[in-house]
Motif scaffolding. Sequence first.
Motif, short mmCIF file in Angstrom:
data_model
loop_
_atom_site.label_atom_id
_atom_site.label_comp_id
_atom_site.label_asym_id
_atom_site.label_seq_id
_atom_site.Cartn_x
_atom_site.Cartn_y
_atom_site.Cartn_z
N LYS B 149 64.64 33.73 20.18
CA LYS B 149 63.60 33.65 19.22
C LYS B 149 63.00 32.03 19.60
O LYS B 149 63.89 31.04 19.50
N LYS B 150 61.71 31.98 19.58
CA LYS B 150 60.94 30.52 20.18
C LYS B 150 61.71 29.94 21.19
O LYS B 150 62.06 28.88 21.25
N GLY B 151 62.21 30.69 22.32
CA GLY B 151 62.88 30.31 23.34
C GLY B 151 64.40 29.69 23.31
O GLY B 151 64.94 29.53 24.18
N LYS B 152 64.61 29.79 22.00
CA LYS B 152 66.20 29.48 21.65
C LYS B 152 67.07 30.87 21.74
O LYS B 152 66.66 31.74 21.07
N GLU B 153 68.36 30.59 22.14
CA GLU B 153 69.25 32.00 22.21
C GLU B 153 70.00 32.03 20.85
O GLU B 153 70.47 31.03 20.34
N ILE B 154 69.73 33.23 20.29
CA ILE B 154 70.58 33.42 19.06
C ILE B 154 71.61 34.49 19.02
O ILE B 154 71.35 35.60 19.80
#
Lengths: 613, 239
Positions: B149-154
Amino acid sequence: MINRISFDRVLKKVEKPARYIGMEKNSIKKDLSKVDIKFAFAFPDVYEVGMSHLGLHILYNLLNNEDYIACERVFAPWIDMEEEMKREGIPLFTLENKEPINNFDFLGFTLQYEMSYTNIINMLDLGNVPIFSKDRKEEDPLVIAGGPCAYNPEPIADFIDFFVIGEGEEVVLEIMKIYREFKLKGYKRDEFLKEVSKIEGVYVPKFYEVYYKEDNTIERMEPEIDGIPRVINKRIIKDIDNSYYPDKIIVPFIETVHDRIPLEIFRGCTRGCRFCQAGMIYRPVREKKVETLLELAEKLVNNTGYADISLTSLSSCDYSQLQFLISKLINKYGEKQIGVSLPSLRLDSFSIDILKEIEKVRKTGLTFAPEAGSQRLRDVINKGVTEKDLETAVTYAFEEGWSTIKLYFMIGLPTETEEDLLGIRDLGYKVKNIFFNFPKDKRKGNLKITLSASCFVPKPFTPFQWVGQNSLEEFNEKINLLRNEIRDRKITFNYHDPKLSYLEAVLARGDRRLSKVIARAWELGCKFDGWSEIFDYNKWMKAFKETGICADFYALRERKYDEVLPWDFINIGVDKSFLYSEYKKATKGIPTKDCREGCNNCGINRSFIGGVC
Amino acid sequence: MNLRIKFTKKGYLKYISHLDTMRLFQRAFRRGNIPIKYSQGFNPQPKMSIANPLALGIESEEEFMDIELLKKISEQEFIEIINNQLPDGIKILDAKYVNDDKSLPSTVRWSYYEINVKTKNMMDKNLLEEKINEWLNKKEIMFERRRYKKGKEIKDVKNIRPLIGNISLVKDNKNINDDAKYIIRIRCLLKSGDNGSLKPTDFLEALDSYLSLNMEIEMADIKRLNIFTEVDGKIQSPM
């Protein structure tokens, strides 16, 4: 054909695999064993960029219209694809039959920008075609090139077997006919090259020798064999209204740069902006008739299903019957949700009326190009727009609900001063004030102004072809000045990488000694140089150093009028003396009128059309 | 007038995205002069919805789409016109007018897939079947899903057992392929749509962490065979 199993494996790994699958609506796949000539149209950039290029669509359909020719497309594979292809041992192939490019008779590269030169070499190498013309054998494809950068073909003279200078629609078929005859009676590469070198517009670099002076400038260029022309005349289509134009074009699956019908309304431009190469090389202006365009639009709409018709040319607002054409198109297609767009808008009131018309269907982004920040400098470059024009245009835009405005400028233009540069800032603030001078309840949206500056690159066949480009230091100083001066939440300042523009200037005005540098840069890993995230300036500088060639000599040096320029052997129809007088007028800030207001005696009417433009 | 169409997405066309597919149909409809309804407003869009987006690289034997028409044309005529406009690989199999008040995507619950995947290890087919059943009989199958999400890994760990309907092993003689690696063929029913869904690749990853066959998941051939809706607890085809 390439190995399908390997290909499938590769497709699963790469980003945007649809770049490589072909099969689009209106693509043409022929049985390659049943044609006399296999022609691979090569675009030295990725699919999305290449498919947005009108010339590709014209030549692709023109060639495939002939039963004896199969024309297929090939693009530069993106970095990830190249790696996977190498790992699987897949050579560069065409999209239609997935055929390796070295099985084609011709590889035709289109030269749209100088920064794609390393991609040409890379594509040849990926296709197992020797990169140097001198190393190619009888069975290797003929590597040919055309397009705007072919007007100075010299930097890539070592890689290309022959160039086609000017508009290609007629000459390409003349070449194909001769090749077919040769193939039937026994083809010999060199004999064929000798034969085509007699065709107007064809330039075979290896038949010419260049002699240099001690100061490294050119002394003269000599044809080395008899019967070939000393001067290469560009080709033009005299009767544009009756010339070939495709009534169907390939519709890509994936989003491309321009996802729309390109309807070319005219060629050439009468404005005479002094920095603009296209404005000089594509002279004279030749319009298509409204009836012709409506007929074409009808067919293209039915055959593509696109929702947008773009009226393309160098300066679409100058089309003599623009309003009539647009109202016809809108009346016809508005109901079907098909819009009309213009690639560029001028800042005058006429353009605004047009905008009102177009807007009925769909709103487009608003971009204007004043090019320079002060009236003085706009007069130097002969860009005939005034501050008043800008005011009128943005006032209208804000009234109509736009709130995002982009303004394009160049920095490093000849005679530029700090005052001119600050004019860029001032125009930005002026636009902002116009917005906030509207009463609060009349302002729509959130204001965003983008001021975008590119670094000026002097180009061959322009009045500025003799000019020395600004050095990197000068560009950086100018950029820093503007970055410090433009501090406003509503105004964004963008600028291009001066290093890229510097290299572009070297390649644009280079001579054939640069082939060595380009080959070395490619060996060092340079490719996709036009992509700022991939462009590697240091590798290029290393290539210059190792080959002992001075880049500054090409980019920064002011040329004298009597210097033999590398592209002087090409005749674009516009006299060198005209270009020089324009240069002199520029330095004095004297504008030249639009050609439609009276002939400026550039020479094109004498050398090419034998009459009035 | 709501026309529901069933179509395939096979061959190289599996490499075009959901959005590309939408665009391709829009253009085919325009070329075929299909009287499609457009949304109102600033940027009018044709009224069409695909039942369940298919991930890039997955083939399908049956996809569904609803389109709204301004006036009725015969189903047969529609199929003929549009099939003429479509590339090899995408083909309309059937079309029917429907009066659903619920949107098609909101009713999709399950997807049935066939997966061919190469493995480095292999076990006896009967044992394999037993192990798969053992896996399915577990109350919980915990799986760590990675999303961006938005380049961040969740990362989130989730019980995916309720997202798996059934699994069957296709037993045939093709268990060894040409480059001397093993290959297994699986059919599975996985949740799809608004009420939870499981990606076939995530499913394979979870399954392989139990079976330790060392699957080449990235290279798996995945094909959607069916899409199912659930109406009043009954699983059925959208058409």
